[in-house]
Scaffold this motif. Sequence first.
Motif, PDB file in Angstrom:
ATOM      1  N   LEU A 108       0.859  -1.181   0.000  1.00 31.41           N
ATOM      2  CA  LEU A 108       0.000   0.000   0.000  1.00 31.41           C
ATOM      3  C   LEU A 108       0.893   1.229   0.000  1.00 31.41           C
ATOM      4  O   LEU A 108       1.739   1.396   0.882  1.00 31.41           O
ATOM      5  CB  LEU A 108      -0.899   0.015   1.235  1.00 31.41           C
ATOM      6  CG  LEU A 108      -1.773  -1.222   1.469  1.00 31.41           C
ATOM      7  CD1 LEU A 108      -2.618  -1.033   2.721  1.00 31.41           C
ATOM      8  CD2 LEU A 108      -2.644  -1.499   0.271  1.00 31.41           C
ATOM      9  N   GLU A 110       1.336   5.573  -0.602  1.00 31.98           N
ATOM     10  CA  GLU A 110       0.687   6.886  -0.623  1.00 31.98           C
ATOM     11  C   GLU A 110       0.733   7.479  -2.033  1.00 31.98           C
ATOM     12  O   GLU A 110      -0.244   8.030  -2.506  1.00 31.98           O
ATOM     13  CB  GLU A 110       1.390   7.807   0.379  1.00 31.98           C
ATOM     14  CG  GLU A 110       0.665   9.112   0.620  1.00 31.98           C
ATOM     15  CD  GLU A 110       1.327   9.936   1.706  1.00 31.98           C
ATOM     16  OE1 GLU A 110       0.808  11.027   1.982  1.00 31.98           O
ATOM     17  OE2 GLU A 110       2.339   9.500   2.269  1.00 31.98           O
ATOM     18  N   SER A 130      -2.599   1.941  -4.534  1.00 31.68           N
ATOM     19  CA  SER A 130      -2.702   3.310  -4.051  1.00 31.68           C
ATOM     20  C   SER A 130      -3.517   3.367  -2.757  1.00 31.68           C
ATOM     21  O   SER A 130      -4.624   2.841  -2.681  1.00 31.68           O
ATOM     22  CB  SER A 130      -3.362   4.196  -5.116  1.00 31.68           C
ATOM     23  OG  SER A 130      -3.475   5.521  -4.664  1.00 31.68           O
ATOM     24  N   TYR A 131      -2.950   4.005  -1.734  1.00 31.59           N
ATOM     25  CA  TYR A 131      -3.632   4.130  -0.444  1.00 31.59           C
ATOM     26  C   TYR A 131      -3.217   5.459   0.177  1.00 31.59           C
ATOM     27  O   TYR A 131      -2.092   5.625   0.647  1.00 31.59           O
ATOM     28  CB  TYR A 131      -3.231   2.969   0.470  1.00 31.59           C
ATOM     29  CG  TYR A 131      -4.007   2.921   1.773  1.00 31.59           C
ATOM     30  CD1 TYR A 131      -5.232   2.251   1.842  1.00 31.59           C
ATOM     31  CD2 TYR A 131      -3.528   3.542   2.915  1.00 31.59           C
ATOM     32  CE1 TYR A 131      -5.939   2.205   3.025  1.00 31.59           C
ATOM     33  CE2 TYR A 131      -4.243   3.501   4.097  1.00 31.59           C
ATOM     34  CZ  TYR A 131      -5.438   2.835   4.143  1.00 31.59           C
ATOM     35  OH  TYR A 131      -6.164   2.789   5.318  1.00 31.59           O
ATOM     36  N   HIS A 132      -4.135   6.443   0.130  1.00 33.10           N
ATOM     37  CA  HIS A 132      -3.832   7.771   0.638  1.00 33.10           C
ATOM     38  C   HIS A 132      -5.057   8.337   1.356  1.00 33.10           C
ATOM     39  O   HIS A 132      -6.104   7.687   1.441  1.00 33.10           O
ATOM     40  CB  HIS A 132      -3.376   8.694  -0.497  1.00 33.10           C
ATOM     41  CG  HIS A 132      -4.261   8.630  -1.712  1.00 33.10           C
ATOM     42  ND1 HIS A 132      -5.503   9.209  -1.760  1.00 33.10           N
ATOM     43  CD2 HIS A 132      -4.077   8.027  -2.921  1.00 33.10           C
ATOM     44  CE1 HIS A 132      -6.053   8.991  -2.937  1.00 33.10           C
ATOM     45  NE2 HIS A 132      -5.211   8.270  -3.664  1.00 33.10           N
ATOM     46  N   ASN A 135      -8.576   8.251  -0.387  1.00 34.58           N
ATOM     47  CA  ASN A 135      -9.294   7.000  -0.654  1.00 34.58           C
ATOM     48  C   ASN A 135      -9.203   6.029   0.521  1.00 34.58           C
ATOM     49  O   ASN A 135      -9.552   4.862   0.405  1.00 34.58           O
ATOM     50  CB  ASN A 135      -8.767   6.333  -1.932  1.00 34.58           C
ATOM     51  CG  ASN A 135      -7.371   5.754  -1.764  1.00 34.58           C
ATOM     52  OD1 ASN A 135      -6.718   5.954  -0.736  1.00 34.58           O
ATOM     53  ND2 ASN A 135      -6.905   5.028  -2.759  1.00 34.58           N
ATOM     54  N   GLU A 136      -8.711   6.542   1.649  1.00 33.29           N
ATOM     55  CA  GLU A 136      -8.466   5.698   2.815  1.00 33.29           C
ATOM     56  C   GLU A 136      -9.711   4.939   3.255  1.00 33.29           C
ATOM     57  O   GLU A 136      -9.687   3.717   3.418  1.00 33.29           O
ATOM     58  CB  GLU A 136      -7.932   6.567   3.964  1.00 33.29           C
ATOM     59  CG  GLU A 136      -7.187   5.798   5.028  1.00 33.29           C
ATOM     60  CD  GLU A 136      -6.490   6.725   6.014  1.00 33.29           C
ATOM     61  OE1 GLU A 136      -5.797   6.217   6.900  1.00 33.29           O
ATOM     62  OE2 GLU A 136      -6.650   7.960   5.885  1.00 33.29           O
ATOM     63  N   MET A 139     -10.813   2.243   0.716  1.00 41.27           N
ATOM     64  CA  MET A 139      -9.905   1.122   0.527  1.00 41.27           C
ATOM     65  C   MET A 139      -9.791   0.219   1.746  1.00 41.27           C
ATOM     66  O   MET A 139      -9.301  -0.913   1.648  1.00 41.27           O
ATOM     67  CB  MET A 139      -8.507   1.641   0.163  1.00 41.27           C
ATOM     68  CG  MET A 139      -8.419   2.302  -1.200  1.00 41.27           C
ATOM     69  SD  MET A 139      -8.775   1.141  -2.540  1.00 41.27           S
ATOM     70  CE  MET A 139      -7.418  -0.006  -2.336  1.00 41.27           C
ATOM     71  N   GLU A 140     -10.241   0.706   2.904  1.00 46.37           N
ATOM     72  CA  GLU A 140     -10.057  -0.065   4.138  1.00 46.37           C
ATOM     73  C   GLU A 140     -10.650  -1.467   4.055  1.00 46.37           C
ATOM     74  O   GLU A 140     -10.009  -2.456   4.433  1.00 46.37           O
ATOM     75  CB  GLU A 140     -10.652   0.694   5.331  1.00 46.37           C
ATOM     76  CG  GLU A 140      -9.762   1.824   5.822  1.00 46.37           C
ATOM     77  CD  GLU A 140     -10.441   2.689   6.857  1.00 46.37           C
ATOM     78  OE1 GLU A 140     -11.663   2.485   7.109  1.00 46.37           O
ATOM     79  OE2 GLU A 140      -9.777   3.574   7.421  1.00 46.37           O
ATOM     80  N   VAL A 143      -8.684  -3.782   1.754  1.00 46.60           N
ATOM     81  CA  VAL A 143      -7.449  -4.256   2.376  1.00 46.60           C
ATOM     82  C   VAL A 143      -7.752  -5.270   3.471  1.00 46.60           C
ATOM     83  O   VAL A 143      -7.079  -6.303   3.580  1.00 46.60           O
ATOM     84  CB  VAL A 143      -6.657  -3.065   2.956  1.00 46.60           C
ATOM     85  CG1 VAL A 143      -5.411  -3.551   3.683  1.00 46.60           C
ATOM     86  CG2 VAL A 143      -6.280  -2.090   1.846  1.00 46.60           C
ATOM     87  N   LEU A 155       2.570  -1.577   4.287  1.00 46.92           N
ATOM     88  CA  LEU A 155       2.118  -0.191   4.142  1.00 46.92           C
ATOM     89  C   LEU A 155       3.321   0.733   4.234  1.00 46.92           C
ATOM     90  O   LEU A 155       4.103   0.652   5.192  1.00 46.92           O
ATOM     91  CB  LEU A 155       1.108   0.155   5.237  1.00 46.92           C
ATOM     92  CG  LEU A 155       0.684   1.631   5.336  1.00 46.92           C
ATOM     93  CD1 LEU A 155      -0.060   2.069   4.089  1.00 46.92           C
ATOM     94  CD2 LEU A 155      -0.191   1.859   6.566  1.00 46.92           C
ATOM     95  N   LEU A 171      -6.506   2.260   9.564  1.00 53.34           N
ATOM     96  CA  LEU A 171      -6.355   0.875   9.134  1.00 53.34           C
ATOM     97  C   LEU A 171      -5.711   0.048  10.236  1.00 53.34           C
ATOM     98  O   LEU A 171      -6.135  -1.091  10.506  1.00 53.34           O
ATOM     99  CB  LEU A 171      -5.519   0.804   7.853  1.00 53.34           C
ATOM    100  CG  LEU A 171      -5.251  -0.594   7.297  1.00 53.34           C
ATOM    101  CD1 LEU A 171      -6.561  -1.304   6.955  1.00 53.34           C
ATOM    102  CD2 LEU A 171      -4.348  -0.512   6.067  1.00 53.34           C
TER     103      LEU A 171
END
Length: 363
Positions: A108, A110, A130-132, A135-136, A139-140, A143, A155, A171
């Motif tokens: 994951l 940023e 992509s995990y920022h 979109n946190e 996406m949780e 994941v 991460l 997360l």
Amino acid sequence: MVIRRTLSRAISLATITLLSSRATRLFRAHKQINFPCSSPLYPRSLVFLSCSGFASSVSARETDQIPEELAKNANLKPGLYLVGTPIGNLEDITFRALRVLKSADVILSEDTRHSGKLLHYYKIKTPLMSYHKFNESRMEQVVLKRLRQGEIVALISDAGTPCISDPGMELAKLCVNENIPVIPIPGPCALISALSASGLATDEFTFVGFLPKHSGSRRKRLMVSADEATTQIFYIPPHKLSQFLEESASSFGDTRRCVIAREMTKLHEEFWRGTLGEAMKAFSLHQPKGELTILIEGRTESKVEPPSEIQLENELRDLISQGESLSMAVKSVADGTSVSRKTVYSLALKKFGKQLEMEDGSK
């Protein structure tokens, strides 16, 4: 035959001399390996050391740059791995971090473009996701589903330790609540790096991080920090430096000492030290580049010496001469000093008790 033996001995002697000279050079100085110069973030050289302490002469193109035993998945358990990555200098990544990144099912990231440069250099082909902060929340669950299925998820943030003023905190909370292992892989952290070299108190500190965007909330937070006795640490974007210095000088006072750390671990690393008032003047004409870590010293506790018996006696005498009763005089003196009422009352009885008895008798 004689000529052939002579040539053979000469070649052998030259070979031994060459090898000896090479060993001496390796012993005296590390042989450096050049990094690609396509990005200013990459350091100019990296030294690889063997277990014996000698520098390796293997070029960067001839190795994966991760020792073979570290490149394997050494029975990593499933879970969320919080991997610290360099804040500037690529030499600041650990072998363990590289092993986890290479062994993970997914990383994951940023900013996948930014992180892709790091992974490309170390020839890590693990898929990036992509995990920022934008979109946190979306996406949780994606994941979590992968983690429940027993995958290894790493991460990383753009720089430093994940979850510290970076995406990942929520997360990590969700994983803890669902008994999914959360494993920290220690690495660089801007606040600790800046604090250790600041010259300010390190035994206690308060990490504030990024301040609120709303001016009212920001000033309120600064007032809280200004009243604390511990070192205060802030993350400030370069374009907000002037605003921060002006507001903090108003809250802390322009004589409070501060340290401004920028470009840490990079070529133009700088630690500026002075008062907040001096910082306002120094940075009024130019805006520094890169994220800033700013530290402000805690409020100095001024020790108030308790008044002496003579001082207490004089204050009591003045109040009693003005017509105050003994109890009211004791209350007034005790409220105005750090001395307990019991102590002041005992002194009052000892010094003025007989005088008051005589006055009461005459009345």
